[in-house]
Write a protein that holds these residues in place. Sequence first.
Motif, mmCIF file in Angstrom:
data_model
loop_
_atom_site.group_PDB
_atom_site.id
_atom_site.type_symbol
_atom_site.label_atom_id
_atom_site.label_comp_id
_atom_site.label_asym_id
_atom_site.label_seq_id
_atom_site.Cartn_x
_atom_site.Cartn_y
_atom_site.Cartn_z
ATOM 1 N N MET A 1 0.844 -1.181 0.000
ATOM 2 C CA MET A 1 0.000 0.000 0.000
ATOM 3 C C MET A 1 0.883 1.236 0.000
ATOM 4 O O MET A 1 1.788 1.363 0.822
ATOM 5 C CB MET A 1 -0.903 -0.002 1.219
ATOM 6 C CG MET A 1 -1.935 -1.092 1.192
ATOM 7 S SD MET A 1 -3.253 -0.995 2.429
ATOM 8 C CE MET A 1 -2.514 -0.369 3.869
ATOM 9 N N GLN A 2 0.591 2.118 -0.917
ATOM 10 C CA GLN A 2 1.383 3.331 -1.029
ATOM 11 C C GLN A 2 1.059 4.269 0.128
ATOM 12 O O GLN A 2 -0.096 4.457 0.491
ATOM 13 C CB GLN A 2 1.087 4.020 -2.348
ATOM 14 C CG GLN A 2 2.033 5.153 -2.622
ATOM 15 C CD GLN A 2 1.819 5.720 -4.010
ATOM 16 O OE1 GLN A 2 1.009 5.238 -4.771
ATOM 17 N NE2 GLN A 2 2.548 6.760 -4.310
ATOM 18 N N GLY A 3 2.073 4.852 0.712
ATOM 19 C CA GLY A 3 1.885 5.775 1.815
ATOM 20 C C GLY A 3 2.008 5.134 3.178
ATOM 21 O O GLY A 3 2.076 5.827 4.177
ATOM 22 N N ILE A 4 2.034 3.831 3.248
ATOM 23 C CA ILE A 4 2.173 3.120 4.510
ATOM 24 C C ILE A 4 3.614 2.627 4.608
ATOM 25 O O ILE A 4 4.159 2.073 3.667
ATOM 26 C CB ILE A 4 1.205 1.920 4.579
ATOM 27 C CG1 ILE A 4 -0.241 2.372 4.392
ATOM 28 C CG2 ILE A 4 1.386 1.139 5.870
ATOM 29 C CD1 ILE A 4 -0.766 3.273 5.491
ATOM 30 N N ILE A 5 4.233 2.828 5.776
ATOM 31 C CA ILE A 5 5.634 2.452 5.979
ATOM 32 C C ILE A 5 5.701 1.371 7.054
ATOM 33 O O ILE A 5 5.377 1.631 8.209
ATOM 34 C CB ILE A 5 6.467 3.670 6.413
ATOM 35 C CG1 ILE A 5 6.351 4.779 5.384
ATOM 36 C CG2 ILE A 5 7.916 3.280 6.641
ATOM 37 C CD1 ILE A 5 6.923 6.101 5.855
ATOM 38 N N PRO A 6 6.138 0.166 6.694
ATOM 39 C CA PRO A 6 6.275 -0.884 7.708
ATOM 40 C C PRO A 6 7.608 -0.776 8.459
ATOM 41 O O PRO A 6 8.618 -0.367 7.894
ATOM 42 C CB PRO A 6 6.230 -2.170 6.882
ATOM 43 C CG PRO A 6 6.742 -1.780 5.539
ATOM 44 C CD PRO A 6 6.344 -0.347 5.336
ATOM 45 N N ILE A 7 7.580 -1.115 9.733
ATOM 46 C CA ILE A 7 8.799 -1.317 10.518
ATOM 47 C C ILE A 7 8.900 -2.821 10.713
ATOM 48 O O ILE A 7 7.995 -3.433 11.284
ATOM 49 C CB ILE A 7 8.755 -0.591 11.878
ATOM 50 C CG1 ILE A 7 8.615 0.913 11.690
ATOM 51 C CG2 ILE A 7 10.001 -0.914 12.692
ATOM 52 C CD1 ILE A 7 8.544 1.703 12.988
ATOM 53 N N LYS A 8 9.978 -3.413 10.204
ATOM 54 C CA LYS A 8 10.099 -4.862 10.193
ATOM 55 C C LYS A 8 11.508 -5.279 10.588
ATOM 56 O O LYS A 8 12.372 -4.444 10.811
ATOM 57 C CB LYS A 8 9.772 -5.383 8.791
ATOM 58 C CG LYS A 8 10.664 -4.792 7.714
ATOM 59 C CD LYS A 8 10.213 -5.155 6.319
ATOM 60 C CE LYS A 8 11.138 -4.540 5.284
ATOM 61 N NZ LYS A 8 10.752 -4.878 3.937
ATOM 62 N N GLY A 9 11.735 -6.568 10.663
ATOM 63 C CA GLY A 9 13.063 -7.089 10.964
ATOM 64 C C GLY A 9 13.183 -7.516 12.410
ATOM 65 O O GLY A 9 12.305 -8.180 12.945
ATOM 66 N N ALA A 10 14.272 -7.112 13.055
ATOM 67 C CA ALA A 10 14.577 -7.530 14.419
ATOM 68 C C ALA A 10 13.802 -6.693 15.435
ATOM 69 O O ALA A 10 14.362 -5.966 16.250
ATOM 70 C CB ALA A 10 16.075 -7.422 14.676
#
Length: 165
Positions: A1-10
């Motif tokens: 989705m454009q405009g949404i920023i995920p925080i992922k990983g550790a």
Amino acid sequence: MQGIIPIKGAVTYNLTLDPTVWIFDDRKLDLKTYFDEKPVQEEDEKYLREVGAHWSREIMEGAVFPPTLKTERKFDRKGMVTGTFGIEIKPFLNNAGIKEDATEVVFECRNGEEHTFSIEEAKTLIFKYSQDGKPLTEDGPVHILLADGSNIDNPITHVEAIRVQ
């Protein structure tokens, strides 16, 4: 989705950030003045001013139970429509719960670039999410600014994800 920023990983919790709602966030920073007038105060001096202001208010208006000072908000509608705003990244990283073995934060950009910062450095960065009252749709949804504002004319743009590793 454009405009949404995920925080992922550790991280303990994978979060998704929606910069379009930050205009209503009380933590927003007015970037037109933020880097110009950064007040430097001692913690004790700040505490004394806050306590003095609270004491003066109680004397003048009487005690209010429960305290409502922090919940009373007035919106500057004109400022919201014309302002340039940002928000600190630190609370979002803290809420994601960075794992102990993580050492860096990587900002992934749409053009394939990656910008890497140490966790301590990343927590000082600022998300710029609006310019003159408009969302950053062309090269956004956010720009990454350094805490001292030294890259305000050349920010990190096209951010599409944050990876903690």
